[in-house]
Enzyme design. Structure first.
Site, PDB file in Angstrom:
ATOM      1  N   GLU A  67      10.666   1.989   9.889  1.00 30.54           N
ATOM      2  CA  GLU A  67      11.198   2.505   9.406  1.00 30.54           C
ATOM      3  C   GLU A  67      10.381   4.031  10.179  1.00 30.54           C
ATOM      4  O   GLU A  67       9.197   4.801   9.302  1.00 30.54           O
ATOM      5  CB  GLU A  67      11.649   2.320   8.029  1.00 30.54           C
ATOM      6  CG  GLU A  67      12.589   1.036   7.827  1.00 30.54           C
ATOM      7  CD  GLU A  67      13.664   1.940   8.910  1.00 30.54           C
ATOM      8  OE1 GLU A  67      14.166   2.477   9.032  1.00 30.54           O
ATOM      9  OE2 GLU A  67      14.329  -0.101   8.843  1.00 30.54           O
TER      10      GLU A  67
ATOM     11  N   GLU B 154       9.369  16.388  15.002  1.00 25.21           N
ATOM     12  CA  GLU B 154       9.817  16.253  14.399  1.00 25.21           C
ATOM     13  C   GLU B 154       8.576  17.038  13.620  1.00 25.21           C
ATOM     14  O   GLU B 154       7.372  17.278  13.994  1.00 25.21           O
ATOM     15  CB  GLU B 154       9.263  14.545  13.424  1.00 25.21           C
ATOM     16  CG  GLU B 154       9.579  14.378  12.425  1.00 25.21           C
ATOM     17  CD  GLU B 154       9.750  13.759  11.179  1.00 25.21           C
ATOM     18  OE1 GLU B 154       8.752  12.588  11.549  1.00 25.21           O
ATOM     19  OE2 GLU B 154       9.874  13.038  10.453  1.00 25.21           O
TER      20      GLU B 154
ATOM     21  N   LYS C 127       0.986  -1.254   0.144  1.00 24.72           N
ATOM     22  CA  LYS C 127       0.040  -0.012   0.200  1.00 24.72           C
ATOM     23  C   LYS C 127       0.899   0.905   0.221  1.00 24.72           C
ATOM     24  O   LYS C 127       1.774   1.759   1.368  1.00 24.72           O
ATOM     25  CB  LYS C 127      -0.512   0.045   1.267  1.00 24.72           C
ATOM     26  CG  LYS C 127      -2.028   1.273   1.191  1.00 24.72           C
ATOM     27  CD  LYS C 127      -2.500   1.486   2.480  1.00 24.72           C
ATOM     28  CE  LYS C 127      -2.003   2.747   3.373  1.00 24.72           C
ATOM     29  NZ  LYS C 127      -1.837   3.677   2.323  1.00 24.72           N
TER      30      LYS C 127
ATOM     31  N   CYS D 139      13.285  11.417   5.364  1.00 25.81           N
ATOM     32  CA  CYS D 139      13.191  11.384   7.340  1.00 25.81           C
ATOM     33  C   CYS D 139      15.492  11.485   7.558  1.00 25.81           C
ATOM     34  O   CYS D 139      15.082  11.923   9.026  1.00 25.81           O
ATOM     35  CB  CYS D 139      12.536  10.181   7.523  1.00 25.81           C
ATOM     36  SG  CYS D 139      14.412   9.070   6.098  1.00 25.81           S
TER      37      CYS D 139
HETATM   38  P1  NAD Z   1       2.210   8.204   7.636  1.00 28.47           P
HETATM   39  O1  NAD Z   1       2.709   7.431   9.273  1.00 28.47           O
HETATM   40  O2  NAD Z   1       0.790   9.380   7.593  1.00 28.47           O
HETATM   41  O3  NAD Z   1       1.453   7.250   7.346  1.00 28.47           O
HETATM   42  C1  NAD Z   1       2.896   6.295   6.441  1.00 28.47           C
HETATM   43  C2  NAD Z   1       1.615   5.098   5.323  1.00 28.47           C
HETATM   44  O4  NAD Z   1       1.072   4.082   6.588  1.00 28.47           O
HETATM   45  C3  NAD Z   1       0.556   5.894   4.855  1.00 28.47           C
HETATM   46  O5  NAD Z   1       0.594   4.788   3.685  1.00 28.47           O
HETATM   47  C4  NAD Z   1      -0.417   5.601   5.355  1.00 28.47           C
HETATM   48  O6  NAD Z   1      -1.761   5.675   4.290  1.00 28.47           O
HETATM   49  C5  NAD Z   1      -0.227   4.414   6.483  1.00 28.47           C
HETATM   50  N1  NAD Z   1      -1.539   4.528   7.062  1.00 28.47           N
HETATM   51  C6  NAD Z   1      -1.816   5.456   8.389  1.00 28.47           C
HETATM   52  N2  NAD Z   1      -2.750   4.644   8.884  1.00 28.47           N
HETATM   53  C7  NAD Z   1      -2.206   3.796   9.467  1.00 28.47           C
HETATM   54  C8  NAD Z   1      -2.538   2.584   9.809  1.00 28.47           C
HETATM   55  N3  NAD Z   1      -3.057   3.035  11.117  1.00 28.47           N
HETATM   56  N4  NAD Z   1      -2.889   2.106   9.640  1.00 28.47           N
HETATM   57  C9  NAD Z   1      -1.751   1.442   8.367  1.00 28.47           C
HETATM   58  N5  NAD Z   1      -0.969   2.004   7.823  1.00 28.47           N
HETATM   59  C10 NAD Z   1      -1.644   3.147   8.278  1.00 28.47           C
HETATM   60  O7  NAD Z   1       3.373   8.518   7.610  1.00 28.47           O
HETATM   61  P2  NAD Z   1       3.318   9.577   6.171  1.00 28.47           P
HETATM   62  O8  NAD Z   1       2.997  11.425   6.841  1.00 28.47           O
HETATM   63  O9  NAD Z   1       2.549   9.027   5.191  1.00 28.47           O
HETATM   64  O10 NAD Z   1       5.523  10.496   6.220  1.00 28.47           O
HETATM   65  C11 NAD Z   1       5.776  11.053   6.996  1.00 28.47           C
HETATM   66  C12 NAD Z   1       6.681  10.011   8.343  1.00 28.47           C
HETATM   67  O11 NAD Z   1       7.484   9.147   6.993  1.00 28.47           O
HETATM   68  C13 NAD Z   1       7.744  11.028   8.524  1.00 28.47           C
HETATM   69  O12 NAD Z   1       7.590  10.777  10.339  1.00 28.47           O
HETATM   70  C14 NAD Z   1       9.051  10.388   8.399  1.00 28.47           C
HETATM   71  O13 NAD Z   1      10.073  10.972   9.720  1.00 28.47           O
HETATM   72  C15 NAD Z   1       8.552   9.075   8.110  1.00 28.47           C
HETATM   73  N6  NAD Z   1       9.194   8.464   7.383  1.00 28.47           N
HETATM   74  C16 NAD Z   1      10.849   7.696   7.812  1.00 28.47           C
HETATM   75  C17 NAD Z   1      11.502   7.421   7.371  1.00 28.47           C
HETATM   76  C18 NAD Z   1      12.660   6.006   7.794  1.00 28.47           C
HETATM   77  O14 NAD Z   1      13.224   5.641   6.625  1.00 28.47           O
HETATM   78  N7  NAD Z   1      13.300   5.889   8.820  1.00 28.47           N
HETATM   79  C19 NAD Z   1      11.532   7.367   5.754  1.00 28.47           C
HETATM   80  C20 NAD Z   1      10.803   8.573   4.962  1.00 28.47           C
HETATM   81  C21 NAD Z   1       9.619   9.149   6.623  1.00 28.47           C
END
Ligand code: NAD
Length: 481
Positions: A249, A385, A174, A283
């Site tokens: 991650e 963050e 997804k 990130c």
């Molecule tokens: P998010 O957690 O809102 O969403 C990430 C994914 O999870 C999306 O596909 C979303 O639809 C899905 N999701 C949301 N709620 C869910 C649930 N209850 N169950 C399962 N899936 C769910 O994050 P975002 O806003 O898309 O991304 C930004 C965040 O990602 C920042 O905190 C950033 O630091 C982090 N990030 C981390 C890395 C890393 O490698 N550590 C890399 C890129 C981004």
């Protein structure tokens, strides 16, 4: 006619079973340009069924033919690199040149790297004196669930999916509902490449509906997730009692430590990049810049001058440094952090506001790159963050003080260290509590290295052998001699 972003299940593209659609926005224009399948549990169930059926055949295909299949898809993405980059830039708001030079080439590299890595992967054997021989048999864990975020859409999607497929897992994936377009295009290339149906399934839609259904599904034994820390905690709470394998991650609040003996020009150039690449929405971006006090006045003046010169503009223009942030909600969140920084006593050295462009971009979500000073390490601005084009700068006097500030958050993803002193490099690298430490560089990546965070930045590591291990189950076979 709106571009449709469809599910890819059992080798076929199609709408959500419930017939619902989400609106997808172009952040640079602030308007709807795609309709995205708004899937639910029924679609996830169908995808898991397809993946389960395809699993024995895909495992039995063997690594060479799995390699060939992945390489064919990579070749088609490379053939259409410019189309993918244009779609990624429009869907995410990032500068087109960044998508051309980083996002799409890296997605291709992910596919090729893991397709090849599996050919060269070895397993262990242990001789127990003259008594027995043990060998470790690593087989695909089964149907893998892969959930990815919006900031590096195809790049992070392929970073998960490629190792899963290479090891022989089938996948239910997804992408983020904010930036799903290039995964739809990837599905089209899979069909063109003759990729076996059901091996890769992509279910479009929201986190609470599709992401949660993947996490909860009893036939998915492993979840690889990249996204926010709060979402990671929710996923862990669901998956842990089901004893699923988990790779998380999560967020970061990365420190950049600048010592007075560094190569100033190189540090300055790279620190502008580590602060504002992709609008600060990586990130790994450094958002807290700690500078040795003797260098602080020179750094402050030169850094602010460089940041003010960055061009916020049309993501399609080659001269643009800063494109649009991903959504209106995210822009408002970042702006609210700037307001908080002011309340906490911070001083804005530049930026802080939304930028209004003209013509067709007038409704886009742009923000000026922002530098804040005058805040201590413990305040919310330096703890939470922000994930946008906002950094703080702070002076420090001693190595210990810099370390304490750098390590003093709940996150531990990456750190960046600028110094010419070789002994300090090793001394500090060992003490920085982050999964990645860059010394005199930033975002210099080797796909073989372990990638991931400590503390609330995650659990487990991706990259190289770590990823191949995650998607396989080791089994010890002991044979008495
Ligand atoms: P998010 O957690 O809102 O969403 C990430 C994914 O999870 C999306 O596909 C979303 O639809 C899905 N999701 C949301 N709620 C869910 C649930 N209850 N169950 C399962 N899936 C769910 O994050 P975002 O806003 O898309 O991304 C930004 C965040 O990602 C920042 O905190 C950033 O630091 C982090 N990030 C981390 C890395 C890393 O490698 N550590 C890399 C890129 C981004």
């Amino acid at each position: 006619m709106m571009q449709q972003v469809l599910n890819y299940i059992g080798g076929k593209l199609g709408p959500a079973a419930g017939g619902q659609w989400l609106e997808g926005h172009a952040p640079g224009e602030g308007r709807v340009f795609t309709h995205i399948a708004d899937s639910d549990r029924q679609d996830v169930d169908r995808a898991v069924e397809a993946a389960t059926q395809a699993l024995p055949g895909w495992m039995a295909l063997g690594r060479k033919r799995r390699h060939d299949a992945l390489m064919r898809v990579a070749d088609l993405v490379e053939r259409d690199l410019a189309l993918f980059a244009a779609a990624e830039s429009r869907d995410n708001g990032k500068p087109l040149h960044l998508a051309m030079e980083v996002d799409v080439p890296r997605a291709i590299a992910n596919l090729r790297f893991f397709a090849t890595a599996i050919l060269h992967w070895e397993s262990e054997a242990h001789l127990t004196d003259d008594e027995a021989v043990n060998y470790t048999d690593r087989q695909a864990v089964g149907v893998a669930g892969c959930i990815s975020p919006w900031n590096l859409p195809l790049y992070l999607f392929t970073w998960k999916v490629a190792p899963a497929l290479a090891t022989g897992c089938t996948v239910v994936a997804k992408p983020s509902e904010l930036t799903p377009l290039t995964t739809h295009m990837l599905a089209e290339r899979c069909i063109e490449a003759g990729f076996p149906p059901g091996v890769l399934n992509i279910v479009q839609g929201t986190g609470p509906k599709v992401g949660a259904a993947i996490t909860e599904h009893p036939a998915i034994p492993a979840i690889s997730f990249t996204g926010g820390t709060a979402t990671g905690a929710r996923i862990a709470a669901t998956a842990a009692p089901m004893f699923k394998k988990l790779s998380l991650e999560l967020g970061g609040k990365n420190a950049v430590l600048v010592f007075a003996d560094c190569d100033f020009e190189e540090m300055l150039k790279e620190t502008v990049r580590s602060s504002f690449s992709n609008q600060g929405q990586i990130c790994l971006c450094g958002s807290r810049i700690l500078v040795e006090r003797s260098l602080y006045p020179r750094f402050r003046a030169a850094f602010v001058e460089r940041v003010k010169a960055l061009r916020v503009g049309d993501p399609g223009e080659q001269s643009t440094d800063i494109g649009a942030v991903v959504s209106e909600a995210h822009l408002n969140k970042v702006l609210s952090h700037v307001a908080l920084a002011k309340e906490e006593g911070g001083t804005l050295l530049c930026g802080g506001d939304q930028v209004r462009l003209g013509g067709p971009l007038a409704q886009g979500w742009y923000m000026a790159p922002t530098v804040i000073e005058g805040l201590g390490p413990g305040c919310r601005t330096n703890q939470e963050e922000i994930f946008g084009p906002v950094v703080t700068i702070q002076p420090f006097d001693t190595e210990e003080e810099a370390l304490q500030a750098a390590n003093g958050t709940r996150y531990g993803l990456a750190s960046v260290l600028w110094t010419a002193d070789g002994r300090r490099m090793h001394r500090m690298a060992r003490q920085l509590k982050s999964g990645i430490v860059w010394v005199n560089c930033w975002m210099l990546r080797d796909l073989r290295t372990p990638f991931g965070g400590m503390k609330h930045s995650g659990v487990g590591r991706e990259g190289g052998r770590e990823a191949l291990r995650f998607f396989t189950e080791p089994r010890n076979v002991c044979i008495k001699l």
